[in-house]
Design a protein around this motif. Structure first.
Motif, mmCIF file in Angstrom:
data_model
loop_
_atom_site.group_PDB
_atom_site.id
_atom_site.type_symbol
_atom_site.label_atom_id
_atom_site.label_comp_id
_atom_site.label_asym_id
_atom_site.label_seq_id
_atom_site.Cartn_x
_atom_site.Cartn_y
_atom_site.Cartn_z
ATOM 1 N N ILE A 193 6.227 37.535 67.589
ATOM 2 C CA ILE A 193 6.186 38.161 66.264
ATOM 3 C C ILE A 193 7.564 38.687 65.896
ATOM 4 N N ASP A 194 8.209 39.338 66.851
ATOM 5 C CA ASP A 194 9.534 39.899 66.603
ATOM 6 C C ASP A 194 10.536 38.800 66.261
ATOM 7 N N THR A 195 10.482 37.687 67.012
ATOM 8 C CA THR A 195 11.385 36.553 66.757
ATOM 9 C C THR A 195 11.132 35.968 65.376
ATOM 10 N N TYR A 238 12.753 35.284 59.700
ATOM 11 C CA TYR A 238 12.241 35.229 58.322
ATOM 12 C C TYR A 238 11.977 36.657 57.838
ATOM 13 N N PRO A 239 13.032 37.400 57.550
ATOM 14 C CA PRO A 239 12.877 38.828 57.231
ATOM 15 C C PRO A 239 12.088 39.094 55.962
ATOM 16 N N ILE A 248 8.285 47.558 67.932
ATOM 17 C CA ILE A 248 8.199 46.187 67.444
ATOM 18 C C ILE A 248 7.283 46.124 66.236
ATOM 19 N N ALA A 249 6.139 46.838 66.305
ATOM 20 C CA ALA A 249 5.206 46.812 65.180
ATOM 21 C C ALA A 249 5.871 47.308 63.906
ATOM 22 N N ALA A 274 3.937 45.278 61.076
ATOM 23 C CA ALA A 274 2.574 44.968 61.479
ATOM 24 C C ALA A 274 1.626 46.081 61.067
ATOM 25 N N VAL A 275 0.395 45.698 60.776
ATOM 26 C CA VAL A 275 -0.645 46.646 60.394
ATOM 27 C C VAL A 275 -1.845 46.411 61.294
#
Length: 325
Positions: free
Chosen positions: A112-114, A119-120, A315-316, A321-322
Motif C-alpha cells: 500500500i505504501d509503495t 501514485y500520490p 503508514i495508514a 487509509a480508513v
C-alpha cells in the motif's frame, strides 16, 4: 443503442441483487416508486416481465435471469472502459477501496505504501471484511478489490496476486487440554470442536477455514459459527471451541486467556487479492502490480514480521487509509 437507458439497466442490476424494491431505492438514492417506474419502462422496452413481485417476495423471471447473466459482464466492462479512459486522461488518481480479511502484515502495508508513493493522487481506503462474508462487499460494489483467504471458486471473481502461504495455528482457551502443547498434528483436531465462519460464505470456503474431517478421514466436531474474527477469538477464549488461524493473525491477537498452538499436516493459509470480472481499471492494475512486487521471493521460508502498531498508524496516515467495519 438509442433505445437503451443506463438508469433502467442500473436499476435492474441492483434490484436483481437486492430482490427488494425498498433496498434498491436506498442504494440508488431514489424512491421506491421511482424503482418501479424504471423497471416498468425497461420491461416495456423489452416486451416482457423481468420480475415477479408478490406481497412476500421478489424473484426474477427466467427472461430476467437471462438478461442479468448477459448484462452483468457487459455493464462491468462498460464501467471499466470509462474508468480506464478517465485514468488515461488524468493519471491514476481518486480512491481505491481495499477490502481486507485477517491481519495486515509488513508485506501488505508495504505494498500500500509503495502504491501511494508512486501514485500520490490516489488514496487507499481499507474496509475490514466480515469473516463470514469474504466476497459480498466486492459483489455489492463496496470495495474495488479485496484481500481474502483462499480458496475462491466464484465464477464472477478473478484471483490475483497471492501474499504468501502461512502455517496454521490453533487458538484455544488456556483451560483447554491442548493449551500446554507445543504443537499438534492435524489428526488431533478430531478431539476438539472447531469454530466455523457462518453464512453467507460458501460451504467450500467455510470448510477450508474449519475442516470437517482430518487428512486421515476422522470427523472433526463443529463448534459455534461466528460472523467476525473477533467473535471467533472471544469464543475460543471462553472455551466454546478452538479456531484455526494463520501464524501472523495469531501473533497479532496474543492475549493471556488464549494459547496459540502450531498445527502440522494442514494446508497453509493463503491470502490473495480478488476482484470482479471486468473490473480491471488503471488503479487496480497499478495496485495489483505493487502487491505482486511486494510478495516474498520464491522459496522464502521466513514468516514476515508484523508491523508495530505505531508503524502501522504511520503508514495508514501516509496512504490515507480508513479502517471501517
Amino acid at each position: 443503442m438509442s433505445e437503451l437507458d443506463i438508469r433502467e439497466l442500473e436499476c435492474f442490476l441492483v434490484l436483481a441483487e437486492e430482490l427488494h424494491f425498498g433496498r434498491t431505492g436506498q442504494r440508488l438514492y431514489v424512491s421506491q416508486s421511482r424503482v418501479s417506474q424504471l423497471l416498468r419502462s425497461l420491461e416495456r422496452r423489452i416486451g416482457a416481465p423481468l420480475v415477479e413481485r408478490t406481497s412476500r417476495r421478489v424473484v426474477l423471471t427466467p427472461l430476467g435471469q437471462r438478461l442479468l447473466n448477459g448484462l452483468r459482464p457487459a455493464y462491468a466492462a462498460l464501467r471499466a472502459a470509462v474508468a480506464d479512459a478517465r485514468a488515461e486522461a488524468h493519471g491514476v488518481d481518486g480512491v481505491l477501496r481495499l477490502g481486507f480479511q485477517g491481519t495486515a502484515d509488513e508485506r501488505v502495508l508495504n505494498a500500500i505504501d509503495t502504491f501511494c508513493s508512486r501514485y500520490p493522487r490516489c488514496t487507499v481506503e481499507i474496509t475490514e471484511l466480515p469473516l463470514s462474508d469474504p466476497f459480498g462487499a466486492l459483489r455489492r460494489g463496496q470495495v474495488d478489490t479485496a484481500a481474502v483467504l483462499l480458496p475462491s471458486a466464484e465464477p464472477d471473481l478473478v484471483v490475483g496476486p497471492v501474499f504468501g502461504t502461512q502455517p496454521q495455528t490453533l487458538a484455544v482457551s488456556v483451560r483447554n487440554p491442548f493449551a500446554s502443547r507445543t504443537s499438534l498434528s492435524a489428526e488431533e483436531l478430531a478431539e476438539c470442536a472447531l469454530i466455523t465462519p457462518g453464512e453467507p460464505a460458501p460451504d467450500y470456503w467455510r470448510h477450508a477455514q474449519a475442516p470437517t474431517v482430518t487428512p486421515g478421514g476422522r470427523p472433526i466436531p463443529r463448534g459455534p459459527t461466528v460472523t467476525t474474527l473477533q467473535e471467533g477469538i472471544a469464543m475460543a477464549a471462553a472455551n466454546r471451541g478452538a479456531m484455526l488461524l494463520c501464524a501472523p493473525t495469531a501473533s497479532h491477537h496474543t492475549r493471556r486467556d488464549i494459547s496459540f498452538v502450531p498445527v502440522s499436516g494442514l494446508p497453509g493459509s493463503v491470502l490473495a487479492l480478488v476482484r470482479r470480472h471486468g473490473a480491471d481499471d488503471a488503479r487496480l492494475r497499478a495496485f495489483w502490480g505493487s502487491v505482486a512486487e511486494a510478495r516474498e521471493p520464491e522459496g522464502a521460508q521466513e514468516l514476515p514480521e508484523l508491523v508495530p502498531a505505531e508503524e502501522m498508524s504511520r503508514i495508514a496516515e501516509s496512504v490515507g487509509a480508513v479502517m471501517v467495519r
